[in-house]
Design a protein around this motif. Structure first.
Motif, short mmCIF file in Angstrom:
data_model
loop_
_atom_site.label_atom_id
_atom_site.label_comp_id
_atom_site.label_asym_id
_atom_site.label_seq_id
_atom_site.Cartn_x
_atom_site.Cartn_y
_atom_site.Cartn_z
N ALA A 37 -33.43 2.09 -20.70
CA ALA A 37 -34.75 2.00 -21.35
C ALA A 37 -34.66 1.19 -22.64
CB ALA A 37 -35.30 3.40 -21.63
N THR A 38 -33.54 1.36 -23.36
CA THR A 38 -33.41 0.67 -24.65
C THR A 38 -33.06 -0.81 -24.50
OG1 THR A 38 -31.08 1.27 -24.98
CG2 THR A 38 -32.73 2.81 -25.83
N ARG A 39 -32.96 -1.30 -23.26
CA ARG A 39 -32.84 -2.75 -23.05
C ARG A 39 -34.20 -3.43 -23.19
NH1 ARG A 39 -27.77 -4.94 -21.84
NH2 ARG A 39 -26.33 -3.20 -21.92
N ALA A 40 -35.27 -2.66 -23.30
CA ALA A 40 -36.60 -3.24 -23.51
C ALA A 40 -36.62 -3.99 -24.84
CB ALA A 40 -37.66 -2.14 -23.51
N PRO A 41 -37.45 -5.03 -24.95
CA PRO A 41 -37.53 -5.75 -26.22
C PRO A 41 -38.38 -5.01 -27.25
CG PRO A 41 -39.07 -6.70 -24.64
CD PRO A 41 -38.35 -5.58 -23.92
N THR A 42 -38.07 -5.22 -28.53
CA THR A 42 -38.93 -4.70 -29.61
C THR A 42 -39.08 -5.80 -30.66
OG1 THR A 42 -36.94 -3.78 -30.66
CG2 THR A 42 -38.34 -2.23 -29.44
N ALA A 43 -40.17 -5.76 -31.39
CA ALA A 43 -40.41 -6.75 -32.45
C ALA A 43 -39.25 -6.71 -33.44
CB ALA A 43 -41.72 -6.44 -33.16
N TYR A 44 -38.73 -7.87 -33.81
CA TYR A 44 -37.63 -8.01 -34.77
C TYR A 44 -36.38 -7.22 -34.35
CZ TYR A 44 -41.48 -9.50 -37.84
OH TYR A 44 -42.58 -10.12 -38.37
N ASN A 45 -36.31 -6.88 -33.07
CA ASN A 45 -35.22 -6.01 -32.57
C ASN A 45 -35.15 -4.69 -33.35
OD1 ASN A 45 -33.19 -5.56 -30.63
ND2 ASN A 45 -31.59 -6.08 -32.09
N LEU A 46 -36.32 -4.19 -33.75
CA LEU A 46 -36.37 -2.97 -34.56
C LEU A 46 -35.84 -1.74 -33.81
CD1 LEU A 46 -39.82 -3.43 -36.28
CD2 LEU A 46 -37.75 -2.73 -37.49
N GLN A 47 -36.05 -1.73 -32.48
CA GLN A 47 -35.64 -0.56 -31.69
C GLN A 47 -36.19 0.73 -32.31
OE1 GLN A 47 -31.37 -1.18 -30.34
NE2 GLN A 47 -31.60 -2.87 -31.80
N ASN A 48 -37.46 0.64 -32.64
CA ASN A 48 -38.11 1.74 -33.35
C ASN A 48 -38.64 2.77 -32.35
OD1 ASN A 48 -39.83 -0.49 -32.65
ND2 ASN A 48 -41.49 0.42 -33.80
N TRP A 49 -37.69 3.50 -31.76
CA TRP A 49 -38.04 4.51 -30.77
C TRP A 49 -37.04 5.63 -30.81
CZ3 TRP A 49 -37.81 -0.02 -26.90
CH2 TRP A 49 -36.52 -0.56 -26.84
N ARG A 50 -37.42 6.75 -30.18
CA ARG A 50 -36.49 7.87 -29.95
C ARG A 50 -36.94 8.58 -28.68
NH1 ARG A 50 -34.75 12.96 -31.89
NH2 ARG A 50 -36.73 13.46 -32.90
N PHE A 51 -35.98 8.99 -27.90
CA PHE A 51 -36.27 9.61 -26.60
C PHE A 51 -35.79 11.06 -26.66
CE2 PHE A 51 -37.22 5.67 -24.26
CZ PHE A 51 -36.70 4.73 -25.14
N VAL A 52 -36.71 12.00 -26.52
CA VAL A 52 -36.31 13.42 -26.48
C VAL A 52 -36.33 13.83 -25.01
CG1 VAL A 52 -36.81 15.75 -27.29
CG2 VAL A 52 -37.37 13.78 -28.76
N ALA A 53 -35.16 14.11 -24.47
CA ALA A 53 -35.03 14.46 -23.05
C ALA A 53 -35.14 15.98 -22.91
CB ALA A 53 -33.70 13.95 -22.50
N VAL A 54 -36.28 16.44 -22.47
CA VAL A 54 -36.54 17.89 -22.40
C VAL A 54 -36.13 18.37 -21.01
CG1 VAL A 54 -38.35 19.65 -22.56
CG2 VAL A 54 -38.43 17.63 -24.06
N ARG A 55 -35.11 19.24 -20.97
CA ARG A 55 -34.65 19.63 -19.64
C ARG A 55 -34.28 21.11 -19.47
NH1 ARG A 55 -28.75 17.56 -18.59
NH2 ARG A 55 -27.69 18.58 -20.30
N THR A 56 -34.24 21.90 -20.55
CA THR A 56 -33.98 23.33 -20.30
C THR A 56 -35.30 23.98 -19.86
OG1 THR A 56 -34.53 24.06 -22.54
CG2 THR A 56 -32.24 23.38 -22.17
#
Ligand SMILES: Cc1cc2nc3c(=O)[nH]c(=O)nc-3n(C[C@H](O)[C@H](O)[C@H](O)COP(=O)(O)O)c2cc1C
Length: 205
Positions: A37-56
């Protein structure tokens, strides 16, 4: 002629509603999905995201109650809370450092990107738009990565964003943009829905 596999997966992907509640994903599988998922492009390569994987089961139940009780939140192996971050222009040098060290990009370009981002995101509306853009691109790439790994996915905007931010301890700069359920499909999902004709959606200028 053989169909290109990337094109085939774009054409067959559906937004799944039914998931096999007995199927789980390992940490390594969740990491793989997120890395892709983090191979997606972002403006200025900011990578301004976070993924919370909810699984319990406990965390999925909490999330489900904040998502109008949608069963796929808890039936899917994992439901990701895909967060966009309000852009922090001061992070740009760090995000590009290895690229500069490898001599692909001059340091002066990094400085001008940082200044560009500072000016662009001074307006809170622009900053929020960028958070939503980055998270949406990350979610889209996550969805296609799941399909490539023979997993089903279901994006959702039907949730209480304020409640999710509170319950899952999101920071003040983190916007919960989309939930994406990922797991093994159960029988009964619809096929991909009809798309509008290109004559309505495409203008070649
Ligand atoms: C941003 C976004 C939010 C969505 N929210 C929900 C949702 O909360 N609940 C739901 O059941 N489906 C949701 N969907 C699924 C859409 O209804 C689905 O993508 C659309 O009907 C197209 O279906 P298809 O991808 O299978 O062709 C959402 C999709 C997107 C892209």
């Amino acid at each position: 002629m053989m169909t290109n596999p990337a094109i085939a997966l774009i054409e067959r992907r559906v937004s799944a509603n039914r998931f096999d509640a007995d199927h789980a994903l390992t940490d390594a599988e969740i990491e793989d999905l997120t890395r892709l998922a983090t191979r997606a492009p972002t403006a200025y390569n900011l990578q301004n995201w976070r993924f919370v994987a909810v699984r319990t089961p406990e965390a999925k139940a909490r999330l489900r109650s904040l998502a109008h009780g949608q069963a796929k939140v808890s039936d899917a192996a994992v439901t990701f809370i895909v967060c966009g971050l309000l852009p922090d222009h001061t992070a740009i040098p760090e995000r590009l450092r290895p690229f500069v060290q490898a001599r692909y990009m001059p340091a002066s370009t990094v400085a001008s990107w940082q200044e560009g981002a500072r000016a662009q995101y001074a307006d809170p509306g622009m900053a929020r738009d960028e958070a939503v853009r980055s998270a949406s691109l990350g979610a889209a790439t996550l969805i296609h990565a799941a399909e490539a790994l023979s997993l089903a996915s279901g994006p959702m905007v039907g949730f209480d964003a304020t409640g999710v931010a509170r319950e899952f301890g999101l920071g003040p700069d983190e916007v919960p943009v989309m939930l994406v359920a990922v797991g093994r499909a159960a029988p009964g999902n619809w096929p991909q829905k009809p798309r509008r004709p290109l004559t309505e959606v495409l203008e070649i200028a």
